[in-house]
Structures are given as C-alpha cells and as structure tokens.
Design a protein around this motif. Structure first.
Motif, mmCIF file in Angstrom:
data_model
loop_
_atom_site.group_PDB
_atom_site.id
_atom_site.type_symbol
_atom_site.label_atom_id
_atom_site.label_comp_id
_atom_site.label_asym_id
_atom_site.label_seq_id
_atom_site.Cartn_x
_atom_site.Cartn_y
_atom_site.Cartn_z
ATOM 1 N N PRO A 150 0.819 -1.226 0.000
ATOM 2 C CA PRO A 150 0.000 0.000 0.000
ATOM 3 C C PRO A 150 0.850 1.273 0.000
ATOM 4 O O PRO A 150 0.524 2.229 -0.706
ATOM 5 C CB PRO A 150 -0.812 -0.119 1.289
ATOM 6 C CG PRO A 150 -0.840 -1.580 1.596
ATOM 7 C CD PRO A 150 0.420 -2.163 1.047
ATOM 8 N N SER A 151 1.945 1.274 0.760
ATOM 9 C CA SER A 151 2.781 2.484 0.803
ATOM 10 C C SER A 151 3.426 2.720 -0.563
ATOM 11 O O SER A 151 3.569 3.859 -1.005
ATOM 12 C CB SER A 151 3.863 2.339 1.871
ATOM 13 O OG SER A 151 4.701 1.239 1.554
ATOM 14 N N ARG A 165 2.137 1.781 -3.435
ATOM 15 C CA ARG A 165 1.078 2.233 -4.333
ATOM 16 C C ARG A 165 0.819 3.735 -4.163
ATOM 17 O O ARG A 165 0.678 4.463 -5.154
ATOM 18 C CB ARG A 165 -0.206 1.439 -4.090
ATOM 19 C CG ARG A 165 -1.287 1.707 -5.136
ATOM 20 C CD ARG A 165 -2.545 0.928 -4.854
ATOM 21 N NE ARG A 165 -2.344 -0.508 -4.951
ATOM 22 C CZ ARG A 165 -2.335 -1.189 -6.099
ATOM 23 N NH1 ARG A 165 -2.503 -0.555 -7.237
ATOM 24 N NH2 ARG A 165 -2.134 -2.489 -6.116
ATOM 25 N N ASP A 166 0.800 4.180 -2.904
ATOM 26 C CA ASP A 166 0.592 5.616 -2.654
ATOM 27 C C ASP A 166 1.670 6.442 -3.342
ATOM 28 O O ASP A 166 1.395 7.460 -3.973
ATOM 29 C CB ASP A 166 0.645 5.918 -1.143
ATOM 30 C CG ASP A 166 -0.592 5.402 -0.427
ATOM 31 O OD1 ASP A 166 -1.559 5.019 -1.144
ATOM 32 O OD2 ASP A 166 -0.592 5.351 0.814
ATOM 33 N N GLU A 167 2.895 5.966 -3.198
ATOM 34 C CA GLU A 167 4.031 6.725 -3.728
ATOM 35 C C GLU A 167 3.989 6.767 -5.258
ATOM 36 O O GLU A 167 4.157 7.828 -5.860
ATOM 37 C CB GLU A 167 5.318 6.047 -3.239
ATOM 38 C CG GLU A 167 6.465 6.970 -2.969
ATOM 39 C CD GLU A 167 6.164 8.072 -1.957
ATOM 40 O OE1 GLU A 167 6.150 9.231 -2.410
ATOM 41 O OE2 GLU A 167 5.945 7.797 -0.767
ATOM 42 N N ASP A 182 1.439 6.328 -7.166
ATOM 43 C CA ASP A 182 0.277 7.121 -7.596
ATOM 44 C C ASP A 182 0.589 8.613 -7.525
ATOM 45 O O ASP A 182 0.160 9.388 -8.380
ATOM 46 C CB ASP A 182 -0.960 6.785 -6.758
ATOM 47 C CG ASP A 182 -1.624 5.492 -7.245
ATOM 48 O OD1 ASP A 182 -1.322 5.070 -8.386
ATOM 49 O OD2 ASP A 182 -2.428 4.913 -6.487
ATOM 50 N N ARG A 183 1.331 8.997 -6.494
ATOM 51 C CA ARG A 183 1.739 10.400 -6.369
ATOM 52 C C ARG A 183 2.639 10.794 -7.553
ATOM 53 O O ARG A 183 2.484 11.859 -8.142
ATOM 54 C CB ARG A 183 2.525 10.580 -5.063
ATOM 55 C CG ARG A 183 2.038 11.717 -4.201
ATOM 56 C CD ARG A 183 2.530 11.528 -2.769
ATOM 57 N NE ARG A 183 3.991 11.662 -2.648
ATOM 58 C CZ ARG A 183 4.635 12.824 -2.496
ATOM 59 N NH1 ARG A 183 3.967 13.942 -2.450
ATOM 60 N NH2 ARG A 183 5.938 12.868 -2.382
ATOM 61 N N THR A 242 0.498 11.206 -10.592
ATOM 62 C CA THR A 242 -0.300 12.440 -10.576
ATOM 63 C C THR A 242 0.563 13.673 -10.821
ATOM 64 O O THR A 242 0.213 14.529 -11.632
ATOM 65 C CB THR A 242 -0.998 12.594 -9.199
ATOM 66 O OG1 THR A 242 -1.692 11.390 -8.930
ATOM 67 C CG2 THR A 242 -1.963 13.761 -9.203
ATOM 68 N N CYS A 265 11.044 4.906 -7.503
ATOM 69 C CA CYS A 265 9.640 4.452 -7.568
ATOM 70 C C CYS A 265 9.283 3.993 -8.976
ATOM 71 O O CYS A 265 8.680 2.935 -9.164
ATOM 72 C CB CYS A 265 8.692 5.598 -7.240
ATOM 73 S SG CYS A 265 8.509 5.881 -5.521
#
Ligand SMILES: *Cc1c(COP(=O)(O)O)cnc(C)c1O
Length: 569
Positions: free
Chosen positions: A11-12, A14-16, A18-19, A22, A425
């Motif tokens: 999850p961490s 994925r957050d990174e 995705d950031r 974006t 990443c």
C-alpha cells in the motif's frame, strides 16, 4: 485473478507511485499550466481517448482528408498563414496521430512516455534555443550541462571534478564516442592517417551488443570482418569472460593494439548485464604483463540499463519503498552489477528511454575528462569561434558542431523534479510489472520465458502449440542445441510459425507487444556459430501500465493457448 503475496504492491508503494503518476505523468494543467494551452489540450485529449488503431483516422475530424493531404502534398504554400486563423491542421493531425506512448498498453520496445517535467524542461530549452557547441552560443545552458554531468558522475561513482560528459545525438553516438576515445588514445596517428595505417589492431565487443556496436565500426572505417572480435555471450546474454580473456591475451601476444572493449549493461531484448570489474582487472593485469602503456578503453553501453544507478545507495535490507518480494532480490543483484559501472572509462546514458525524457536526450559520460584531449582536432579548422573561451569547451573534440539543448533541459528537469526517490519508484514499479507479467505468463500452457533471471524491464517469450508440445522447457532445450539435421530446422520453423501466426491473429489486446527475430541464441557449435530463435516481447517501462492491463493480455493469449479438447467419439 488472485495475486500471490510476493507480487502484491505494498500500500505504501502504491501511494508513492500514484503520487508520481499524478505529479509527473498526468499532463494536468493544474500541475503544469503549459498543457492547458488549447492546442496541446486538444492533442492530448484525442490521444487519451485511445481510439482503436483501425478507425483512428476516421475518428479525427476530417481525418481522412488530412491524411490524404499529408501523403500527397508536395508544395510549400505560397502565402502566409495568419496565426489568428488557428493552428495548422496538418501539424495538429500529425501530433495527435503519432504513436501514442501515453497508452497504458504501450510496452513496445524500449520506448517510454516522457514525464511532464521533462516535456516542460525540453520546451523551455527549445524556447531559449541554446546551442551547446560553444559557450558563446549557450551561456548558462553550458553551466546546466556541466551540472547534470557532475550529478550523473556522482550517482555512478565517478569523481565529479574529473569526469566529463557530452550531450549528444542518441545512444548510438554515445557508443561512437566510446569507440573513438579508445581509437584516438591508442592509435593517435589514426587522427590524420586513418585506421589502416601503421599498427595492427582489434576492436572487441560482445555478440549480445546492440546493433550500433557494429554500425559505428563501419562508420569509423574499421575492417569489421578482420579487425573486430565479437566475444561470445553466455546463456544470460552477458559477455563470456573466459572467452574475452583468451582473445585479449592472444591480441597482446601478437603485439596487436586493442583500442576499445565495448561492454553492455542491459541488452535491449534480454537485459544481459556485463560485469565491469573483472574486465577492468583483466585489462590491467594483461597490460602489466605485456607492458602495454595505453590501456584498452572500456566503454559500457548502458543506454537502457543506466537508471539502476539510482539504486546504488538503496537500503535493500530496510527496503524503505516497500518493493515487493518478487522484485527486490533481482533488483539488488542488478544494482550490485551497476556498482561496477564506475570501473568503465566511459558509458552511455539514454535519458530518452528509461529516463522518461523526450527525444533526443543522450549523454556520454567520461571518467577522465582529459581523455577528450585525444579527440581534439587542429585548432586551425575552427576559425570562427571566440578563442578566449575555448579552454572551457570540448569544441575541438566533439563529433557534432551544433548541439541542441532540448535533451539537456529535459534531462535536467526530470532529475531535479523526480529526484532519486522518484526514479526509484518509477523503476521499481516497472520491474514489479515485468515480474507480474512473467508470473502470469508462466501459468499459460505452451509458454517458455526467456532469461527470467535477468530481471530487467524486458520480458521475452516463445509460445508453443500446446497440442503438439507438452513440455515447453524441454522443447526450448531441444531448440537451443542447434545441429544440421533437417528435422531440427523443420521443428524450430514449425514452432516459430505457430507463435508468429498466433501473434498476428491475436491483434493487440491489453498490451502492445512486439515480434523479435532474435529473442534467444542457440548454443555455439564447434565452429563458434550460433543461430537466432524468434519470439515475442514486452518491455515494461510505462508508468501507466497496471496489473489489470497485464491480466487482460493474459486472458487473450490464454484463450489461444488452451489445448483443443479432443472431439467426442
Ligand atoms: C537503444 C539502444 C542503443 C541505441 O540508442 P539510440 O538512442 O536509439 O541511438 C544502444 N544500445 C542499447 C543497449 C540500446 O538499447
């Protein structure tokens, strides 16, 4: 489809990622106002719709007419076009319908969609129109070039105060510099008299190298047949070190100069990664033994592989990014190999590939900047530059005259915005995709994966007819043992034909893969020859590709790969 825990995206992580998507891959005017330009927005909007390949022209307003015009037009318009009358429709059409690298399904060859900051940076560079040929024509852009070179030197483990670099036209030219540096250092008379004057020489490269490793030699006037030694590749597609030692020793015994040894870190289709340290040690040992003063120049073609240097300081034990278990060990192994890049005398960086920078953006890095002295031409040729400034340039050493700065500005922007972490990443994300694809493919009947252990972004495979071939591993093993028996040729051709037909018939669903004529080499026969086996490949460099795209592709090939049920009697 259930995803085994080793392949799951933390999850961490994925957050990174995705950031990163974006901020740097969204073409979002809120982050990057330049994409709010109505013309750019309309180009991006059309591409985003992902119209199917057939029918794309029809979907574009007046598409058929514009296409016909593009293909027919042969006169420059006589009059002027007032910009108030709107943008040139042909220009827009060509941009909107150029190959769409933003498509998540795009995994073709080693081509990527550039990141937003690099597009923005390149545009700024184009706007300034600096010419890197000379500081008089570039001013601050020359300092920017030096800064990026120092940054890359530090990343790779070179001394940034001693290293040099040149932004140039593609990885091919970087490799050309690699050859040339060796040639001019060890055969200085070649400068004026060419290569066939004076001392006997051999250039050494690897059979697994990119084609530019050969085309450059032809360009340089090297006698390819007689003066080039192509060292065998191992099953992993890295250079056979024992064979290299034999060849280098033989050269030195015969008093034959070896200007350059060309290695590869990350072969294009199979991601073979040569070790540099053993080659460096071998070179030094033999040079001492044979009392050779000008050592062979070691150039590494790391056009694709170079971003692994972002992981040289990564804490693989703590794994702060949460890279998944399927990917971490392979990444660590490759990072260890790339820690040897610093033993190369020069290496190739293609920012335009895994560096997410628009074309063309390539940089040849040189460990000892003084090596460029050997390339200097007679000052008298350069009559029209300000001589006062010439000490600060490589003007007399570069192959090109004008050098555009768009690639430099793009590369610089990518580095400054993404930073080491952003690149980590991106690279880890694409490798997780590649491993997930390998995992899914391995579940499809009839599929044999190529050198999965190399753990690069490219995934090559051969697909056999499951009705005929029950064990793809054994079949591939049979194919690898090349021999002259006609039955052998027939069987390999039958298998290749099956895969090729399936590939063509399937169309492009989920992922746009490529056909490759040489996905694996057969064993070497007693005469040192080997054959090529064709296959299919996907290269995971696209930050927009997700597991769902991979699943879609797998479902489509599964449907074909399912053995035909025998008919009821
Ligand atoms: C792409 C590639 C090259 C050539 O680089 P260009 O930038 O296309 O000229 C050279 N070597 C390797 C390993 C490559 O993948």
């Amino acid at each position: 489809m259930t995803i085994p825990s080793t392949h799951q995206i933390a999850p961490s992580f994925r957050d990174e990622i995705d950031r990163v998507r974006t901020m740097f891959f969204s073409r979002d005017p809120a982050c990057w106002p330049v994409f709010g330009d109505p013309v750019f927005a309309s180009i991006l909007g059309f591409r985003k719709a992902r119209a199917p390949e057939r029918g794309r022209v029809q979907q574009y307003p007046d598409g058929k007419i514009l296409e016909a015009q593009l293909r027919r037009e042969d006169r420059v318009p006589q009059g002027m076009r007032d910009p108030k009358d709107g943008p040139d429709p042909l220009l827009l059409f060509a941009a909107a319908l150029s190959k769409n690298w933003e498509d998540p399904a795009s995994v073709e060859n080693v081509v990527t969609s550039p990141c937003d900051p690099a597009l923005f940076g390149s545009m700024a560079g184009i706007l300034a129109n600096a010419n890197l040929v000379h500081p008089e024509y570039s001013e601050a852009a020359a300092d920017l070039e030096s800064m990026v070179i120092r940054q890359m030197a530090s990343l790779a483990g070179y001394d940034p105060a001693v290293a040099a670099g040149i932004f140039t036209q593609g990885g091919t030219f970087c490799n050309l510099y690699g050859y040339l540096l060796g040639i001019r250092k060890s055969l200085p008379q070649s400068h004026d008299l060419g290569l066939e004057y004076g001392q006997d020489y051999r250039i050494i490269n690897s059979m697994a190298g990119h084609y530019s490793n050969m085309t450059n030699l032809s360009l340089l006037g090297v006698n390819i047949r007689r003066k080039t030694i192509r060292v065998r590749a191992t099953d992993n597609n890295d250079i056979d070190l024992a064979c290299l030692e034999q060849q280098l020793t033989a050269c030195f015994q015969l008093d034959c100069v070896v200007p350059t040894i060309m290695l590869t870190m990350g072969t294009t289709d199979t991601f073979g990664v040569d070790r540099v340290r053993p080659v460096y040690d071998l070179r030094n040992r033999l040079c001492e033994q044979f009392e050779i003063t000008v050592k062979p120049h070691i150039h590494v073609d790391s056009a694709i592989g170079w971003p692994l240097i972002f992981f040289l300081d990564y804490d693989f034990d703590a794994n702060p990014l949460g890279i998944n278990e399927a990917t971490l060990p392979g990444l660590q192994r490759n990072a260890e190999r790339f820690s040897e890049l610093k033993f190369a005398d020069s290496f190739t960086i293609d920012f335009q590939k895994w560096g997410y920078v628009p074309y063309t953006s390539s940089l040849v890095m040189i460990k000892n900047g003084a090596d460029l002295k050997a390339l200097e031409h007679d000052e008298e040729y350069f009559s029209y530059f300000e001589t006062e400034l010439e000490g600060q340039t490589h003007l007399h050493s570069t192959i090109e005259c004008s050098r555009g700065a768009a690639g430099l500005f793009g590369a610089s922007a990518a580095l400054q915005y993404l930073g080491v972490k952003g690149f980590q990443c991106l690279i880890a994300n694409t490798l997780q995709n590649a491993n997930y694809f390998r995992f899914r493919l391995s579940q499809v009947p009839g599929v044999k994966l190529m050198v999965a252990q190399n753990q690069g972004p490219s995934v090559g495979f051969r697909m056999y007819d499951p009705n005929v071939v029950s064990d793809p591993e054994a079949e591939f093993d049979f194919e690898r043992h090349r021999h002259d028996d006609p039955g052998y040729r027939e069987r390999v051709d039958r298998n290749s034909r099956f895969h090729r037909e399936v590939f063509l018939r399937r169309g492009k669903i989920g992922l746009y893969t490529n056909w490759v004529k040489f996905i694996a080499h057969t064993d070497y026969d007693s005469l040192g020859r080997c054959g090529a086996l064709p296959g299919e490949k996907a290269v995971f460099m696209n930050p927009r590709t997700r597991f769902e795209d991979i699943d879609q592709f797998i479902s489509s090939i599964r449907a074909i790969a399912a053995p035909t049920p025998s008919l009821p009697q």
